[in-house]
Write a protein that holds these residues in place. Structure first.
Motif, mmCIF file in Angstrom:
data_model
loop_
_atom_site.group_PDB
_atom_site.id
_atom_site.type_symbol
_atom_site.label_atom_id
_atom_site.label_comp_id
_atom_site.label_asym_id
_atom_site.label_seq_id
_atom_site.Cartn_x
_atom_site.Cartn_y
_atom_site.Cartn_z
ATOM 1 N N GLU A 1 0.808 -1.212 0.000
ATOM 2 C CA GLU A 1 0.000 0.000 0.000
ATOM 3 C C GLU A 1 0.846 1.268 0.000
ATOM 4 O OE1 GLU A 1 -3.042 -0.032 2.986
ATOM 5 O OE2 GLU A 1 -4.374 -1.064 1.590
ATOM 6 N N SER B 1 -13.844 -2.449 -2.460
ATOM 7 C CA SER B 1 -13.027 -1.276 -2.773
ATOM 8 C C SER B 1 -12.665 -0.492 -1.515
ATOM 9 C CB SER B 1 -13.768 -0.370 -3.767
ATOM 10 O OG SER B 1 -15.039 0.003 -3.251
ATOM 11 N N ASN B 2 -13.573 -0.442 -0.561
ATOM 12 C CA ASN B 2 -13.307 0.274 0.678
ATOM 13 C C ASN B 2 -13.512 -0.672 1.853
ATOM 14 O OD1 ASN B 2 -12.864 2.925 -0.497
ATOM 15 N ND2 ASN B 2 -15.056 2.880 -0.973
ATOM 16 N N GLU C 1 -13.387 -1.455 5.636
ATOM 17 C CA GLU C 1 -13.426 -0.712 6.892
ATOM 18 C C GLU C 1 -12.335 -1.203 7.838
ATOM 19 O OE1 GLU C 1 -16.471 0.063 10.656
ATOM 20 O OE2 GLU C 1 -17.105 -1.084 8.892
ATOM 21 N N THR C 2 -11.677 -0.249 8.498
ATOM 22 C CA THR C 2 -10.654 -0.593 9.473
ATOM 23 C C THR C 2 -11.306 -0.973 10.795
ATOM 24 O OG1 THR C 2 -9.100 0.930 8.460
ATOM 25 C CG2 THR C 2 -8.619 0.239 10.709
ATOM 26 N N CYS D 1 -13.473 -6.533 8.489
ATOM 27 C CA CYS D 1 -12.694 -5.303 8.585
ATOM 28 C C CYS D 1 -11.217 -5.640 8.541
ATOM 29 C CB CYS D 1 -13.026 -4.556 9.878
ATOM 30 S SG CYS D 1 -12.773 -5.560 11.367
ATOM 31 N N LYS E 1 -1.170 -5.079 0.687
ATOM 32 C CA LYS E 1 -2.380 -4.299 0.435
ATOM 33 C C LYS E 1 -3.542 -5.270 0.384
ATOM 34 C CE LYS E 1 -1.787 -4.119 -4.613
ATOM 35 N NZ LYS E 1 -1.669 -3.207 -5.758
#
Length: 792
Positions: free
Chosen positions: A494, A617-618, A620-621, A644, A655
């Protein structure tokens, strides 16, 4: 015979058909694929007539002039792959020799029944590594200094070679055969106080192909590391049980038990392990252990029965401790499928025959043993007139009496076994065994039954994270070079760092990092390879590396260069052009995840429920100080799949590509600390990287040769992966079915439940879960895609 016949057939083909178009020829500096083992080992190119290695010549060790050519570099790398000991501790050689000498049918020639390849070449036995100064004499020979009547009466040592540069020199003895297979090498560091056979890369990463060729870099699919680890202790455990329980006699049993219980030098786990007989534990641990006449018949009927597989030409493929009719109930279906797949895999070259392979008393003990003094016939209620000495003892009291009566005059006493065993046990008692883990019932049963080609140095009891994982041995062919990675815009962490994303978790950022971790975590203090801030560590064979120790730059460059030359073997005969339809399907449906230069993923996937599988695509942490995957508070732990990503910094490691449904146990390896991702309960696994808590898609090049798919190797074919009919993944119900991986065999309640056929599961897993992609294709498309994948 099969290999000779195949070679003859190919040579006949070459007469009529242009060689370049019909026969795949693999050329390079080294020979890494061949029908003949010694052609692959290339011994004479790696070790010269005086015993100096290719690395001695490349680096200028042992006072030799350095040969810094590219060819010598690759030869040194191949030597490191096949034979380098790195001065790490491995298996005590005395264990291997004792086992092979007294139990040849069980272990086979140089552990061949466990999947290793016997090596009959001369070997170097290294006892020390010493510094050499430039100009120092490093090689002498005897010359005559005085003669009388043509006969020498005085000899002297004369220097014939001085060191070209300051370096290191191994003190070694060159022997005809050290009785060790490919993948084990003797070094100066001891294991349990014994001469130690260290692990080399080739033990796991050199295999055979279905056509009978040996191939360096391919996974050793005949090797089950768990079986090897558990099997080393079998004779020692069995012999002590024989001494304790053979005659069910309070006096004899009391003496032996008293010795064990009163020996403070041995850890409790070791004592407990000695009283376990794997042949009993792995099939029905509730069986009463004992060799007296009243217990023996019931115990023998309860023993583990497995299967041996052979090619028609007599070559052993592997021995497996499962049987589709006689083995443990929960493994019979897998055993049946295993034999079916072997028959299919080897059918084009030779059939496969199967024979029962019971881990029976005769296999472990032979027809009889001899009891040592001070035991005498009257101790068994026998005839005191018989000689008071050692005599043949059967596993039945009645048979023992008959043997004594019939053979008292011409008896063959087996005193040597007991002498060697006493010396072996005594040495073990005095050795440093405190740091050695001895598997419990549950651990042994899981290791033995894990399946084909499994390797996991991190599984319990070899680490204390208490997370069982079953990982297949990976191929190390087709690893992309740095130039290939630079040319691929996807292979980045990343933070943008170029990375091959090695290991199942994808968080090893370079081949150099992986080798460095292997050498240091294995305990190397080799002065040729390691430098430490503490001067008392390097070259101290009783020491272990600390956090100041690092590999000397450049010393593993030959191994890296050699591994990067390894590519999947070409087919013996060139195959037809790959399916155009299959390529289209791959580009449309598979390329998104398998986008790396060799078909690997360019990142890792987190664990998810099946219905959430796919790219995200996104992601969550996770909240701070939480793990992405945790255990419930139930008495029967079940994995909670994560949705997550970890909250700690992973930018320089991996990544994330999204979610994939599979076995979530892998996220817990090392019990990563929630805030840092570093190992928690296993700090010795500290590395430069952090836990990704995910898995990557493995390289697809050479997939035609794989017989173990997914990270755990439980899928045997591409048919399984694509959910074709009559496979374990044919329906969604089959794919989501949980299985028990670890049973409770260590408590009295667990043993009794297992014996009743109601075993208590302490860890479930999902061997067929995940990778839904391709399962909905039509069968014709699946066939086309499989044809294309096999061309990679």
């Amino acid at each position: 015979m099969l290999k000779t016949a195949m070679t003859l057939i190919l040579s006949v083909f070459a007469v009529f058909i242009p060689l370049s178009s019909s026969i795949a020829i693999e050329q390079g500096v080294t020979t890494d694929v061949s029908f003949e083992l010694n052609e692959v080992l290339e011994y004479d190119r790696l070790i010269d007539s005086k015993g100096y290695s290719a690395c001695d010549h490349y680096f200028g060790w042992a006072g030799l002039p350095p040969v810094k050519t590219e060819e010598q570099k690759l030869l040194c790398g191949k030597y490191q792959f096949l034979y380098e000991h790195w001065s790490t501790a491995g298996i005590p050689k005395s264990t291997l020799q004792f086992n092979e000498k007294w139990y040849p049918k069980f272990y086979g020639d140089e552990l061949s029944h466990f999947g290793y390849f016997p090596d009959d070449n001369p070997k170097r036995i290294v006892s020390d590594i010493v510094p050499v100064q430039a100009g120092q004499c490093v090689e002498t020979e005897k010359v005559c200094s005085a003669k009388i009547f043509g006969h020498c009466i005085r000899w002297k040592e004369q220097c014939v070679r001085t060191a070209q540069q300051s370096s290191w020199q191994e003190i070694f003895e060159l022997v005809e055969d050290d009785q060790l297979p490919v993948g084990f090498q003797l070094g100066p560091k001891k294991g349990l106080g014994f001469e130690s056979a260290a692990f080399a890369c080739a033990g796991c990463h050199m295999g055979t192909l279905a056509d009978g060729r040996y191939a360096i870099g391919m996974a050793n699919k005949n090797l089950n590391y768990g079986q090897v680890y558990a099997g080393f202790n079998t004779p020692m455990q069995a012999t002590l049980i024989a001494l304790t329980d053979l005659l069910n006699n309070p006096m004899i049993g009391g003496i032996i038990s008293g010795y064990l219980e009163g020996n403070d030098e041995l850890p409790d786990d070791f004592l407990n392990g000695l009283l376990i007989h794997p042949g009993v534990a792995f099939n029905n641990p509730g069986t009463e252990v004992g060799f007296s006449y009243d217990k023996y018949p019931s115990m023998i009927s309860d023993l583990k029965t497995g299967t041996c597989y052979f090619k028609d030409n007599g070559a052993l493929i592997r021995c497996d401790h499962r049987h589709e009719e006689k083995g443990p109930q929960h493994y019979r279906a897998q055993a049946k499928k295993m034999f079916s797949e072997l028959k299919k895999e080897y059918s084009a070259y030779s059939g496969v025959v199967k024979s029962d392979w019971p881990m029976a008393m005769k296999e472990l003990f032979g027809d009889a043993y001899c009891m040592p003094k001070p035991l005498k016939p009257s101790d068994w209620g026998g005839d005191d007139s018989l000689p008071w000495s050692q005599f043949e003892v059967s596993l039945s009291l009645q048979q023992t009496a008959r043997n004594m009566a019939e053979s008292c005059d011409g008896l063959r006493w087996n005193v040597y076994y007991w002498e060697e065993f006493a010396q072996y046990l005594g040495a073990m008692s005095s050795a440093d065994t405190g740091a050695v883990a001895f598997p419990s019932f549950s651990e042994q049963e899981t290791m033995i039954n894990a399946g084909f080609n499994v390797l996991d140095f991190l599984i319990a009891p070899m680490s204390d994270d208490h997370v069982w994982t079953i990982s297949r041995i990976p191929n190390v062919v087709g690893i992309p070079s740095h130039d290939e990675l630079l040319a691929d815009s996807e292979m980045r962490t990343e933070s943008g760092v170029v990375s091959p994303m090695l290991s199942l978790a994808g968080n090893v950022t370079s081949l150099e990092t992986f080798i460095r971790s292997f050498v240091l975590l294995s305990g190397s203090v080799d002065p040729r390879y390691v430098e430490c801030g503490n001067p008392n560590i390097v070259g101290n064979w009783d020491a272990s590396p600390d956090d100041t120790c690092e590999l000397i730059p450049g010393t593993i460059d030959p191994l890296i260069a050699y591994i990067l030359t390894l590519e999947p073997p070409q087919p013996v005969l060139n195959q037809s052009s790959p399916s155009i339809r299959g390529r289209e399907l791959f580009n449309d449906s598979c390329q998104g995840c398998h986008s790396g230069p060799k078909g690997e993923s360019a990142g890792v996937f987190l664990f998810s429920e099946i219905e959430k599988e796919g790219l995200a695509s996104n992601i969550e942490t996770c909240p701070d100080n939480t793990l992405t995957v945790e255990w419930t508070g139930e008495s029967l732990p079940k994995a909670i799949f994560n949705h997550c990503r970890p909250s700690y910094d992973t930018t320089h490691s991996v990544k994330y590509l999204g979610f994939i449904g599979t076995d979530a146990n892998y996220s817990r390896i090392g019990n990563p600390v929630p805030s840092t991702g570093k190992p928690g309960e296993t700090p010795e696994l500290e590395t430069d990287t952090v836990a990704s808590q995910g898995v990557k898609a493995q390289r697809l090049v050479g997939v035609r040769y794989r017989s173990e798919m997914f990270h755990h190797g439980q899928l045997r074919t591409l048919d399984d992966v694509l959910c074709k009919p009559d496979t374990p993944r044919a329906t969604k119900e089959l794919r989501t079915e949980p299985f028990c991986l670890v049973y409770d065999l260590d408590s009295e309640e667990g043993l009794n439940a297992y014996k009743k056929g109601e075993p208590i599961c302490i860890q479930e897993w999902f061997p067929y879960r995940g990778h839904e992609f391709g399962c909905d294709l039509e069968n014709e498309d699946k066939d086309a895609l499989i044809e294309y994948l096999k061309s990679l």
